[in-house]
Design an enzyme around this catalytic site. Structure first.
Site, PDB file in Angstrom:
ATOM      1  N   HIS A  56      46.264  42.826  31.396  1.00 42.90           N
ATOM      2  CA  HIS A  56      45.677  42.478  32.622  1.00 42.90           C
ATOM      3  C   HIS A  56      44.696  43.077  33.002  1.00 42.90           C
ATOM      4  O   HIS A  56      43.507  42.454  33.513  1.00 42.90           O
ATOM      5  CB  HIS A  56      46.647  42.302  33.640  1.00 42.90           C
ATOM      6  CG  HIS A  56      46.719  41.384  34.615  1.00 42.90           C
ATOM      7  ND1 HIS A  56      47.843  40.760  35.588  1.00 42.90           N
ATOM      8  CD2 HIS A  56      45.594  40.712  35.342  1.00 42.90           C
ATOM      9  CE1 HIS A  56      47.315  40.036  36.355  1.00 42.90           C
ATOM     10  NE2 HIS A  56      45.940  39.919  36.483  1.00 42.90           N
ATOM     11  N   LYS A  62      50.405  37.835  31.431  1.00 41.70           N
ATOM     12  CA  LYS A  62      49.627  39.278  31.197  1.00 41.70           C
ATOM     13  C   LYS A  62      50.584  40.352  31.227  1.00 41.70           C
ATOM     14  O   LYS A  62      51.311  40.252  32.101  1.00 41.70           O
ATOM     15  CB  LYS A  62      48.432  39.343  32.145  1.00 41.70           C
ATOM     16  CG  LYS A  62      47.648  37.780  32.154  1.00 41.70           C
ATOM     17  CD  LYS A  62      46.740  37.944  33.283  1.00 41.70           C
ATOM     18  CE  LYS A  62      45.886  36.569  33.429  1.00 41.70           C
ATOM     19  NZ  LYS A  62      46.749  35.757  34.372  1.00 41.70           N
ATOM     20  N   TYR A  98      52.436  38.453  38.862  1.00 39.50           N
ATOM     21  CA  TYR A  98      52.182  37.260  39.842  1.00 39.50           C
ATOM     22  C   TYR A  98      53.619  37.235  40.294  1.00 39.50           C
ATOM     23  O   TYR A  98      54.156  36.403  41.329  1.00 39.50           O
ATOM     24  CB  TYR A  98      51.688  36.025  39.366  1.00 39.50           C
ATOM     25  CG  TYR A  98      50.155  35.967  38.719  1.00 39.50           C
ATOM     26  CD1 TYR A  98      49.418  37.214  39.125  1.00 39.50           C
ATOM     27  CD2 TYR A  98      49.654  35.062  38.052  1.00 39.50           C
ATOM     28  CE1 TYR A  98      48.185  37.258  38.537  1.00 39.50           C
ATOM     29  CE2 TYR A  98      48.522  35.091  37.684  1.00 39.50           C
ATOM     30  CZ  TYR A  98      47.675  36.223  37.883  1.00 39.50           C
ATOM     31  OH  TYR A  98      46.320  36.313  37.380  1.00 39.50           O
ATOM     32  N   ASP A 106      48.181  29.400  33.464  1.00 38.80           N
ATOM     33  CA  ASP A 106      47.774  30.777  33.472  1.00 38.80           C
ATOM     34  C   ASP A 106      48.819  31.644  34.485  1.00 38.80           C
ATOM     35  O   ASP A 106      48.547  31.428  35.639  1.00 38.80           O
ATOM     36  CB  ASP A 106      46.331  31.018  33.799  1.00 38.80           C
ATOM     37  CG  ASP A 106      45.908  32.736  33.512  1.00 38.80           C
ATOM     38  OD1 ASP A 106      45.528  33.036  32.561  1.00 38.80           O
ATOM     39  OD2 ASP A 106      46.047  33.190  34.755  1.00 38.80           O
TER      40      ASP A 106
HETATM   41  N1  LIG Z   1      42.962  38.163  35.419  1.00 37.86           N
HETATM   42  C1  LIG Z   1      42.869  38.440  36.504  1.00 37.86           C
HETATM   43  O1  LIG Z   1      42.810  39.609  36.953  1.00 37.86           O
HETATM   44  C2  LIG Z   1      42.949  37.283  37.547  1.00 37.86           C
HETATM   45  C3  LIG Z   1      42.477  37.648  38.798  1.00 37.86           C
HETATM   46  C4  LIG Z   1      42.292  36.417  39.734  1.00 37.86           C
HETATM   47  C5  LIG Z   1      42.757  35.207  39.382  1.00 37.86           C
HETATM   48  N2  LIG Z   1      43.297  35.135  38.042  1.00 37.86           N
HETATM   49  C6  LIG Z   1      43.668  33.579  37.469  1.00 37.86           C
HETATM   50  O2  LIG Z   1      42.563  32.738  37.867  1.00 37.86           O
HETATM   51  C7  LIG Z   1      43.046  31.759  38.607  1.00 37.86           C
HETATM   52  C8  LIG Z   1      42.215  30.903  39.658  1.00 37.86           C
HETATM   53  O3  LIG Z   1      41.750  32.235  40.470  1.00 37.86           O
HETATM   54  P1  LIG Z   1      42.015  32.269  41.819  1.00 37.86           P
HETATM   55  O4  LIG Z   1      43.492  31.569  42.051  1.00 37.86           O
HETATM   56  O5  LIG Z   1      41.722  33.743  42.393  1.00 37.86           O
HETATM   57  O6  LIG Z   1      40.815  31.493  42.698  1.00 37.86           O
HETATM   58  P2  LIG Z   1      40.290  29.912  42.624  1.00 37.86           P
HETATM   59  O7  LIG Z   1      41.031  29.211  41.653  1.00 37.86           O
HETATM   60  O8  LIG Z   1      38.689  30.225  42.520  1.00 37.86           O
HETATM   61  O9  LIG Z   1      40.382  29.488  44.064  1.00 37.86           O
HETATM   62  C9  LIG Z   1      41.604  29.134  44.510  1.00 37.86           C
HETATM   63  C10 LIG Z   1      41.569  28.822  46.185  1.00 37.86           C
HETATM   64  O10 LIG Z   1      40.794  27.574  46.241  1.00 37.86           O
HETATM   65  C11 LIG Z   1      41.652  26.702  46.742  1.00 37.86           C
HETATM   66  N3  LIG Z   1      41.087  25.304  46.187  1.00 37.86           N
HETATM   67  C12 LIG Z   1      41.438  24.993  44.993  1.00 37.86           C
HETATM   68  N4  LIG Z   1      41.060  23.803  44.581  1.00 37.86           N
HETATM   69  C13 LIG Z   1      40.272  23.439  45.713  1.00 37.86           C
HETATM   70  C14 LIG Z   1      39.323  22.059  45.987  1.00 37.86           C
HETATM   71  N5  LIG Z   1      39.470  21.264  44.959  1.00 37.86           N
HETATM   72  N6  LIG Z   1      38.821  22.144  47.097  1.00 37.86           N
HETATM   73  C15 LIG Z   1      39.125  23.132  48.248  1.00 37.86           C
HETATM   74  N7  LIG Z   1      39.884  24.281  47.968  1.00 37.86           N
HETATM   75  C16 LIG Z   1      40.625  24.447  46.712  1.00 37.86           C
HETATM   76  C17 LIG Z   1      42.946  26.872  46.812  1.00 37.86           C
HETATM   77  O11 LIG Z   1      43.832  26.373  47.805  1.00 37.86           O
HETATM   78  P3  LIG Z   1      45.229  25.519  47.680  1.00 37.86           P
HETATM   79  O12 LIG Z   1      46.320  26.071  46.744  1.00 37.86           O
HETATM   80  O13 LIG Z   1      45.562  25.661  49.017  1.00 37.86           O
HETATM   81  O14 LIG Z   1      44.508  24.243  47.435  1.00 37.86           O
HETATM   82  C18 LIG Z   1      42.786  28.484  46.748  1.00 37.86           C
HETATM   83  O15 LIG Z   1      42.921  28.891  48.070  1.00 37.86           O
HETATM   84  C19 LIG Z   1      44.300  32.277  39.087  1.00 37.86           C
HETATM   85  O16 LIG Z   1      45.479  31.376  39.722  1.00 37.86           O
HETATM   86  C20 LIG Z   1      44.944  33.179  37.894  1.00 37.86           C
HETATM   87  O17 LIG Z   1      45.329  32.453  37.066  1.00 37.86           O
HETATM   88  C21 LIG Z   1      43.099  36.002  37.264  1.00 37.86           C
END
Ligand SMILES: NC(=O)c1ccc[n+]([C@@H]2O[C@H](COP(=O)([O-])OP(=O)(O)OC[C@H]3O[C@@H](n4cnc5c(N)ncnc54)[C@H](OP(=O)(O)O)[C@@H]3O)[C@@H](O)[C@H]2O)c1
Length: 276
Positions: free
Chosen positions: A107, A75, A50, A45
């Site tokens: 998005h 997006k 990004y 994704d």
């Molecule tokens: N459509 C939208 O508006 C929107 C908005 C936000 C996000 N997204 C999408 O959703 C995806 C995921 O959301 P997100 O990146 O915001 O947050 P997330 O996946 O909830 O959390 C990511 C964070 O958690 C850490 N992490 C990951 N796995 C872990 C584990 N097993 N143990 C401990 N820490 C862990 C990562 O650090 P490390 O990298 O250091 O492991 C990073 O700091 C995004 O990458 C994006 O593709 C979309």
């Protein structure tokens, strides 16, 4: 055990678990995606916002894995809703990703900036032109979805919204389910904010899993699509290792009770940020 799959409303199949690449710097994205492919991820994704679509495309090309075994979402950026700008932005995404997308989303609805229904009609054209296999939306609230349903011919395949144990979004998810729109849960572990939770820690101890695994499993059992972000191969592997256990009804109920209506990201009704 293999990744569970869902069938979207136009018949396209999607892995329920992928890797999100939000906040992975462009120069590190190719390595992160290659590491994830090595773990077994086949769903990514990304977004124009990004700035790292090219890294995703380069990793896929370098991996040698057939493109039709991989699912890529991107997006349309908030600054690209005007027809000519949207066309150019979409062409750039296709070029950077090395070919058509599997899923392309608006998005953010940007309700104060323009009419997202007009933008949705552009998305329909992009799908008809073969630039993406399917189209959807992100950060749409029920009134936004209702207008798309009422005024256009295509039901979005997905709505990608913030969902995690502290912000469970059940009304919006139920509306999607009623209309054949799959929910994709962004920030599935609330960018780490749920990882210190005592209730989740207790369930992790009961299941012999980590808190992240418990939360990601909970999302899968609710039927949503998730793509936790990590740049660390060991965490990518941890997040991918959730297909061989199940939560009990009691454990699920305790997670459901954590809902606090706590958004980590912006409210889509108010968010009208336009990048440069
Ligand atoms: N459509 C939208 O508006 C929107 C908005 C936000 C996000 N997204 C999408 O959703 C995806 C995921 O959301 P997100 O990146 O915001 O947050 P997330 O996946 O909830 O959390 C990511 C964070 O958690 C850490 N992490 C990951 N796995 C872990 C584990 N097993 N143990 C401990 N820490 C862990 C990562 O650090 P490390 O990298 O250091 O492991 C990073 O700091 C995004 O990458 C994006 O593709 C979309």
């Amino acid at each position: 055990m293999s990744v569970p799959k869902l069938v979207l409303n136009n018949g396209v199949v999607i892995d329920q678990l992928g890797l999100g690449v939000f906040q992975i710097p462009p120069a590190e994205t190719k390595a992160a995606v290659l590491a994830a492919l090595e773990v077994g991820y086949r769903h990514f994704d990304t977004a124009q916002m990004y700035g790292n679509e090219r890294g995703v495309g380069e990793a896929i090309a370098e991996s040698g894995i057939p493109r039709d075994e991989i699912f890529v979402t991107s997006k349309l950026n908030n600054n690209s809703h005007e027809p000519d700008v949207a066309k150019a932005a979409t062409a750039r995404s296709v070029e950077a990703l090395g070919g058509p997308m599997d899923l392309y989303l608006i998005h953010w609805p940007m309700p104060a900036v323009g009419d997202f229904v007009d933008t949705w009609r552009l998305m329909e054209c992009f799908a008809a032109e073969g630039l993406t296999r399917t189209i959807g939306v992100s950060n749409f609230q029920i009134p936004h979805l209702q207008r798309v349903l009422d005024e256009t011919a295509t039901v979005p395949a997905v709505n990608q919204i913030e969902v995690h144990p502290y912000f469970q979004q059940d009304a919006l998810r139920a509306f999607g389910r009623e209309h054949g729109i799959v929910t994709q849960a962004w920030s599935p572990i609330a960018q780490g904010k749920v990882l210190g939770d005592a209730v989740l820690a207790a369930i992790a101890a009961e299941t012999g899993r980590t808190v992240a695994q418990v939360v990601l499993r909970w999302h899968l059992e609710r039927g949503d699509v998730i793509f936790p972000k990590s740049t660390r191969p060991e965490r990518m592997a941890e997040n991918f290792d959730i297909f061989d256990f199940a939560l009990t009804d009691d454990q699920t109920a305790r997670i459901t009770a954590l809902d606090a209506g706590l958004r980590g990201g912006p409210n889509p009704d108010e968010f009208n940020w336009i990048p440069d």
